[in-house]
Design a protein around this motif. Structure first.
Motif, mmCIF file in Angstrom:
data_model
loop_
_atom_site.group_PDB
_atom_site.id
_atom_site.type_symbol
_atom_site.label_atom_id
_atom_site.label_comp_id
_atom_site.label_asym_id
_atom_site.label_seq_id
_atom_site.Cartn_x
_atom_site.Cartn_y
_atom_site.Cartn_z
ATOM 1 N N SER A 1 12.768 41.639 14.618
ATOM 2 C CA SER A 1 13.490 41.718 13.343
ATOM 3 C C SER A 1 12.634 41.174 12.209
ATOM 4 O O SER A 1 12.613 41.734 11.117
ATOM 5 N N SER A 2 11.928 40.065 12.468
ATOM 6 C CA SER A 2 11.082 39.532 11.386
ATOM 7 C C SER A 2 9.947 40.489 11.092
ATOM 8 O O SER A 2 9.555 40.669 9.950
ATOM 9 N N PHE A 3 9.429 41.114 12.142
ATOM 10 C CA PHE A 3 8.319 42.043 11.946
ATOM 11 C C PHE A 3 8.742 43.188 11.030
ATOM 12 O O PHE A 3 7.989 43.640 10.176
ATOM 13 N N ILE B 1 9.684 45.956 5.726
ATOM 14 C CA ILE B 1 9.943 47.388 5.548
ATOM 15 C C ILE B 1 11.435 47.620 5.332
ATOM 16 O O ILE B 1 11.837 48.454 4.510
ATOM 17 N N VAL B 2 12.270 46.847 6.044
ATOM 18 C CA VAL B 2 13.716 46.997 5.864
ATOM 19 C C VAL B 2 14.087 46.674 4.418
ATOM 20 O O VAL B 2 14.893 47.368 3.796
ATOM 21 N N ARG C 1 20.656 49.549 3.766
ATOM 22 C CA ARG C 1 21.763 48.618 3.513
ATOM 23 C C ARG C 1 22.017 47.700 4.706
ATOM 24 O O ARG C 1 23.080 47.770 5.330
ATOM 25 N N PRO C 2 21.054 46.874 5.091
ATOM 26 C CA PRO C 2 21.285 46.015 6.251
ATOM 27 C C PRO C 2 22.394 45.009 5.977
ATOM 28 O O PRO C 2 22.537 44.520 4.856
ATOM 29 N N ARG C 3 23.201 44.736 7.005
ATOM 30 C CA ARG C 3 24.202 43.680 6.905
ATOM 31 C C ARG C 3 23.557 42.395 7.373
ATOM 32 O O ARG C 3 23.038 42.322 8.474
ATOM 33 N N MET C 4 23.562 41.379 6.531
ATOM 34 C CA MET C 4 22.917 40.112 6.888
ATOM 35 C C MET C 4 23.960 39.012 6.877
ATOM 36 O O MET C 4 24.771 38.938 5.956
ATOM 37 N N ARG C 5 23.935 38.164 7.897
ATOM 38 C CA ARG C 5 24.734 36.956 7.829
ATOM 39 C C ARG C 5 23.757 35.803 7.846
ATOM 40 O O ARG C 5 23.147 35.493 8.858
ATOM 41 N N ALA D 1 22.396 26.548 13.332
ATOM 42 C CA ALA D 1 22.862 27.714 12.583
ATOM 43 C C ALA D 1 22.239 28.942 13.220
ATOM 44 O O ALA D 1 21.227 28.852 13.910
ATOM 45 N N ASN D 2 22.866 30.080 13.023
ATOM 46 C CA ASN D 2 22.179 31.292 13.455
ATOM 47 C C ASN D 2 22.322 32.378 12.412
ATOM 48 O O ASN D 2 23.247 32.381 11.611
ATOM 49 N N MET D 3 21.354 33.259 12.433
ATOM 50 C CA MET D 3 21.279 34.308 11.428
ATOM 51 C C MET D 3 21.426 35.640 12.147
ATOM 52 O O MET D 3 21.012 35.794 13.291
ATOM 53 N N HIS D 4 22.080 36.591 11.483
ATOM 54 C CA HIS D 4 22.367 37.854 12.142
ATOM 55 C C HIS D 4 22.102 38.992 11.165
ATOM 56 O O HIS D 4 22.459 38.899 10.001
ATOM 57 N N SER D 5 21.463 40.036 11.622
ATOM 58 C CA SER D 5 21.278 41.188 10.735
ATOM 59 C C SER D 5 21.483 42.459 11.536
ATOM 60 O O SER D 5 21.183 42.507 12.722
#
Lengths: 673, 302
Positions: free
Chosen positions: A574-576, A580-581, A589-593, A605-609
């Motif tokens: 995902s970071s890679f 480009i995203v 239109r990525p959904r990011m939390r 904490a955690n991050m979600h996309s």
């Protein structure tokens, strides 16, 4: 003779699952028999397809089988071209299933899987050799319905059921369109036979036929924006089924489109332009959406959309060439289109089989949970790299050759026509394909480096990856065969020129007199020399370097001296993809939390996309929900009682009859003694 | 035949000198004496004698990275003509092979960086593939302009232009693509303002960071291949900027070498007078290059 072999293949394939159904669930024999029958079918069919090049290609035979509408079949160069990948993959997939879906571990659905696998291969084969509309539709439906049962093999999982339903709806919308198209075809030409239509078909009919073909076949091919059913169906099917669906079944949409376009007289420039445009959209957006995925098989599914885009670019180029009387566009565009059909079916099947090995070995499809698999699964990793280099269109493998043909076709726009004039406006538009294709190529490299890096390289991120194991020989062998095909086409592209030439001559018979063998337009011999030189030099330099650099030490990754790295700190997929995203934010239109991390001692904490599908999740589902809401009142007619539904059908039929026939006659017939 | 041998010799021997010239130029600007001109040759000789330290996490891909890069860049170099001479290998459509060879190199370089399992190298590799998505179309637009102006699809003839030189109407598009190609050259060879090749840590964020863990002969191959890449892309650019030929073979060779040296000085000047861009601004520069080449294309097809 050749037709006999192919029909034998159809029968063998269609019945390959039956012995298993009759045997006990616990017995392995059903699977072995099915495998050998599929291998036999593949051998017979491939033999028939090769033999057809020597035989009369215009001959057709009617099979005296009334129940199936006396199908008329024949094998011409276009049919034979599509038969190769179908039968190759049909046989290899059955072998792969031996290790991937053994009856001993899948007692509940193994027999169903093999029954429909055989039926699907039979349906596909019938579809490409069909010479009349009815048998075409018969093959089409057998293929489409078996594919539905294959997608929902694991029907105890909600995801699979959902993917199966979406697929079924999509495929039936397509089939319905095709029914309408063939009905119109019969009305316009007087028969269901798939023979070139006479000139002088009215413009409206021609356009209607074209747009219905584009919709019906485009749905099956998965071109944007009709691709919405594809990612979840291909991700949730067993992996060899995904390989078949992505590699072969999608191509039937292309086959149908090619066939119809070859039959319709004097095409309009707008058709070619539209196909080219749809190809550009599918190619670019397909790869961009692929980059946003974190499910390995979903990512590969989106890449199919991209490759369908490249295939359509070739086809669009050929269509424009037919209108503009530029035979070199037709030859190069169509050769690129056809060769990419083969190539994509080879490398996409290869990649899906490797993805299947990963799922088999590590039990997850999440790219970010894997890592370092190249050490425990060296064969799978090596084969995946071959597939990845091929799908990115890089030399020295086969993807480069077909993309080269499409590039050459588009660059012909820069050169004057044979009359000496310049390419004109059409030429300039066609040239714009080249930068788009370059961007698609660069994005594909980004996507596959991401996959290889996160799945196979580095260190294992979770225990699933630590405990992964290499797959058995029965799973590696089919992948190796496909990889060898990719390498051979890449290193010796001249070998397939005759097959391509025959296909082109079949598709565009009016070009037969003018130049053009592919071999005359593109120096494939030199390309082959360069590819071989590349491979040899890499091997030589590699050996020299490794010999020369005596290995001083094995140590941890230096990483500027960071002392305590862990595998979870590796750059994730995902970071890679993130840059480009963000660059394509406007369509993805990525959904990011994103949690807020602050204070001296921030809590865990955690991050979600997640990247949703543009059509499915943002257009179809919301509008479907709205329609559902506005039809709440309709529920009283829909109580779930089958008897009610049959009553509705009866009423509908009576109403239709009463409106089609004059009312007086209707009453007379109704009450006639 | 002799021409080809001279060119191959130049291709294999001259590139490290370019980096020497760039470093000297930058040193002059900074008021220092600077490294010897031939420093990179000494470095390469030293690295080739060293041992190889490999990380525990790496596989064959880690070694394939530098090897594939070197081979592809040399092959790409063989497709480019030097000055008025024909390139050693040329065929219809070689421009696509030329571009895709760099793609193959990028594939394996970035994969090799991910093979170390380090987040830092992963970042570099992500940036490399992202920026390539913008520089590749720019390069293709430039190649389209050249194809349209010269009316051929062979890199050699495209760069030499039509018989009798480029027509006057092609001047504006050629200026556009020359600027665009120069930016692509800076980005692909990782120079300021896109990347700073001088440091290893925070400032160097694309190319050097990807090769942090390569050592010994592998690092030598990487440095050599990077200078080769500059030479090859520079040779393409020179055709667009100064399509001058004297007609005498020896003078043309001398001119080619001088032009190449001048290009290195120009890169050195750019590196001395500019600061590296913020990472998030790099795409703007590359998009500008793509737009310039795109406008050049529109000018030739209008």
């Amino acid at each position: 003779m050749t037709l006999g072999l192919i029909l034998a293949a159809v029968v063998l394939a269609a019945t390959s699952g039956l012995p298993g159904v009759l045997l006990r669930r616990s017995s392995d024999w059903g699977q072995r028999i099915a495998m050998w029958m599929m291998v036999g079918a593949a051998m017979a069919g491939l033999g028939g397809a090769i033999g057809s090049y020597g035989a009369d290609q215009t001959a057709t035979t009617a099979i005296p089988w009334l129940a199936a509408g006396s199908p008329v079949v024949g094998v011409d160069a276009l049919s034979a071209f599509f038969l190769f990948p179908i039968l190759l993959m049909g046989g290899l997939g059955a072998v792969y299933g031996l290790g991937y879906w053994p009856q001993s571990r899948h007692r509940g659905n193994g027999r169903k899987l093999r029954l429909f696998w055989g039926l699907m291969v039979a349906g596909l084969t019938l579809l490409v050799i069909a010479r009349d509309g009815m048998s075409f539709l018969l093959g089409w439906e057998v293929m489409a319905l078996s594919a539905f049962f294959l997608v929902s093999t694991e029907d105890y999982r909600a995801q699979c059921r959902e993917a199966g339903w979406v697929y079924l709806i999509a495929t039936h919308v397509g089939t319905l369109t095709l029914f309408a198209m063939f009905a119109l075809w019969r009305w316009a030409t007087g028969s269901y036979a798939l023979q070139p239509a006479a000139e002088g078909m009215s413009m409206i009919v021609k356009n209607a036929l074209f747009f219905m073909a584009l919709l019906g076949f485009g749905l099956k091919a998965g071109m944007m924006p009709l691709h919405f059913w594809l990612p979840s169906a291909h991700a949730n099917a067993p992996s060899h089924v995904s390989a078949m669906l992505s590699g072969i079944v999608l191509k039937m949409g292309i086959y149908g489109l090619l066939r119809m376009l070859s039959l319709l007289p004097s095409p309009l420039p707008i058709w070619g332009g539209l196909i080219l445009f749809l190809g550009v959209v599918s190619g670019l957006l397909g790869v961009v959406f692929a980059i946003g995925q974190h499910d390995l098989k979903r990512l590969l599914a989106y890449h199919s959309v991209e490759n369908i885009g490249i295939i359509l670019m070739g086809l669009g180029l050929a269509m424009l060439g037919r209108c503009a009387h530029r035979p070199e566009w037709v030859v190069l565009g169509l050769a690129g289109c056809l060769l990419h059909v083969w190539n994509h079916s080879l490398f996409k099947s290869l990649l899906f089989l490797c993805a299947g090995s990963v799922v088999h070995g590590a039990h997850t499809r999440e790219i970010d949970r894997l890592g370092g698999l190249a050490k425990v699964m060296p064969w799978t990793a090596g084969l995946f790299v071959v597939g990845a280099v091929a799908i990115c269109g890089l030399p020295p493998l086969n993807g480069f050759v077909s993309e080269l043909l499409v590039y050459m076709g588009s660059l012909q726009g820069a050169l004057g026509g044979r009359a000496g004039g310049s390419g004109g406006a059409g030429g300039s538009a066609v040239m714009l394909v080249a930068p788009v294709l370059a961007m698609i190529g660069a994005l594909a490299v980004a996507c596959f480096v991401k996959v290889i890096g996160a799945v196979f390289l580095g260190g294992p991120r979770t225990s699933a990856a630590v405990n992964a194991h290499e797959s058995p020989l029965s799973m590696r062998m089919p992948a190796m065969v496909l990889a060898v095909c990719c390498i051979v086409i890449g290193l010796a592209p001249m070998a397939i020129v005759p097959v391509l030439d025959a296909g082109i001559a079949n598709w565009a018979p009016d070009l037969r007199q003018s130049p053009s063998s592919i071999g005359d337009l593109v120096p494939l011999g030199t390309v082959s020399t360069m590819a071989i030189a590349l491979v040899v030099l890499v091997v030589v330099v590699g050996i020299v370097l490794v010999r020369r650099g005596r290995e001083a030490a094995r140590a941890g990754t230096w990483d500027c001296g960071y002392a305590r790295p862990t595998n979870r700190m590796q750059y994730s997929a995902s970071s890679f993809a993130q840059m480009i995203v963000v660059m394509f934010n406007w369509v993805l239109r990525p959904r990011m939390r994103m949690p807020h991390v602050g204070g001296l001692f921030p809590p865990a904490a955690n991050m979600h996309s997640h990247v949703d599908d543009a059509i499915m999740d943002r257009v179809l589902l919301p509008s479907g929900r709205r329609i559902e809401h506005s039809f709440v009142w309709f529920h009283r007619f829909q109580q779930g009682l089958t008897q009610h539904y049959v009553l509705y059908i009866l009423i509908t039929v009576i109403v239709m009859l009463s409106t089609l026939i004059p009312f007086g006659e209707f009453l007379e017939r109704l009450f006639a003694p | 035949m002799l021409e080809r041998l001279i060119y191959i010799a130049l291709l294999l021997i001259m590139p490290p000198l370019l980096l020497g010239i760039i470093n000297r130029t930058k040193a002059r600007f900074a008021g220092r004496t600077g490294q010897p001109l031939f420093q990179l040759y000494y470095d390469l000789a030293k690295l080739m004698r060293k041992g190889l330290v490999l990380s525990n996490t790496t596989t064959w891909v880690f070694i394939a990275g530098p090897v594939v890069t070197l081979v592809t860049v040399v092959l790409a170099g063989l497709l480019v003509p030097a000055g008025p001479f024909a390139s050693p290998i040329s065929f219809t459509g070689d421009l696509i092979l030329f571009a895709y060879l760099f793609g193959l190199a990028r594939f394996f370089t970035t994969a090799a960086a991910l093979d170390t399992g380090s987040a830092f190298e992963g970042m570099g590799s992500a940036r490399e593939v992202t920026f390539a998505c913008l520089s590749e179309p720019a390069m293709f637009f430039a190649l389209l302009v050249l194809a349209k102006v010269s009316g051929t699809l062979t890199l050699s003839e495209m760069l030499h232009g039509p018989a009798g030189g480029f027509p006057a109407s092609a001047v504006a598009p050629l200026v556009f693509i020359a600027i665009g190609l120069f930016v692509v050259l800076l980005a692909e060879t990782c120079r300021i303002p896109v990347d700073d090749p001088n440091t290893h840590l925070e400032l160097t964020m694309i190319h050097e960071v990807m090769v942090l863990d390569h050592s010994g002969p592998l690092l030598g191959v990487i440095l050599y291949a990077a200078s080769l890449k500059m030479f090859v892309l520079g040779a393409v650019l020179l055709h667009v900027i100064v399509p001058i030929q004297t007609g005498m073979a020896w003078a043309d060779w001398a001119l080619f070498v001088i032009e190449m040296g001048a290009l290195a000085v120009a890169i050195g000047v750019v590196e001395s007078v500019m600061a590296r861009l913020q990472m998030r601004h790099v795409p703007y520069l590359l998009v500008a290059a793509m737009l310039l080449c795109g406008f050049g294309f529109i000018l030739v097809v209008r």
